[in-house]
Design an enzyme around this catalytic site. Structure first.
Site, PDB file in Angstrom:
ATOM      1  N   GLY A  86      50.434   5.157  21.424  1.00  0.00           N
ATOM      2  CA  GLY A  86      50.842   3.950  20.606  1.00  0.00           C
ATOM      3  C   GLY A  86      52.024   3.185  21.168  1.00  0.00           C
ATOM      4  N   HIS A 113      54.027  11.255  21.762  1.00  0.00           N
ATOM      5  CA  HIS A 113      54.320  10.589  22.419  1.00  0.00           C
ATOM      6  C   HIS A 113      55.401   9.516  22.368  1.00  0.00           C
ATOM      7  CE1 HIS A 113      50.225  11.553  23.387  1.00  0.00           C
ATOM      8  NE2 HIS A 113      50.368  10.656  25.032  1.00  0.00           N
ATOM      9  N   GLU A 116      59.111   7.043  26.963  1.00  0.00           N
ATOM     10  CA  GLU A 116      57.496   6.418  28.291  1.00  0.00           C
ATOM     11  C   GLU A 116      58.558   4.772  28.237  1.00  0.00           C
ATOM     12  OE1 GLU A 116      53.083   5.882  29.781  1.00  0.00           O
ATOM     13  OE2 GLU A 116      53.107   5.738  27.170  1.00  0.00           O
TER      14      GLU A 116
END
Length: 178
Positions: A86, A113, A116
């Site tokens: 998310g 994650h 990014e």
């Protein structure tokens, strides 16, 4: 079927059960049905498939704890890890620390994650605080040589997806991708 056509022999699919769940379709049933589909796909197409359950940054800490509990419950049925996915910019990882502490306690592999939308510090947090052995993207790790060394020293894998990084504007172009 697509993986078999591409001659893939092993695939991991990931999803956040909290995003599919409703009052009448609880997270546990979401995972059960995904496992049924994965099992059927393995039989029909001879591709080994596993599942990573995602905690979702914008959802509650309680939903992440429940996701980790589901990973533990279904560990011997094809669930091989947990992830935190998310919007890392608007939803910091710290609200999900308890869930990933639980994953460590249960020895459930962790991928996060990170790196990014946010900088290298997000990757450091994922490795040092959340216990990530794999980083989804990690594109911005190159901004800090100490983070790059941390990744090397701990043998952390970066799951790099250049096309996605261009689409999300994490990088300007494929040519400029680190």
């Amino acid at each position: 079927e697509d993986a078999a056509k591409d001659r893939v022999v092993y695939i991991e699919t990931r999803f956040a059960p909290v995003l599919q769940a409703t009052r009448k379709f609880p997270m546990e049933e979401v995972v059960r049905r995904a496992i049924r589909g994965i099992d059927r796909g393995q039989r029909n197409f001879h591709v080994t498939a596993r599942i990573i359950l995602c905690c979702y940054r914008s959802e509650s800490a309680a939903s992440s704890i429940r996701t980790v509990e589901l990973a533990r419950l279904f560990r011997d049925r094809g669930v091989v890890g947990v992830d935190l996915a998310g919007d890392e910019q608007r939803y910091p990882a710290r609200r999900h620390y308890a869930a990933f502490d639980l994953a460590k306690k249960y020895k459930i592999p962790v991928t996060i994650h990170a790196g990014e939308a946010c900088g290298a510090a997000s990757v450091r947090e994922a490795v040092e605080r959340l216990g990530a052995r794999r980083i989804g993207h990690g594109t911005r790790s190159v901004e800090d040589s100490n983070v790059m060394e941390l990744l090397r020293a701990r043998n952390v894998t970066l799951e790099v997806c250049p096309t996605s990084n261009v689409q999300t504007c994490a990088v300007k172009s494929l040519e400029s991708h680190p």
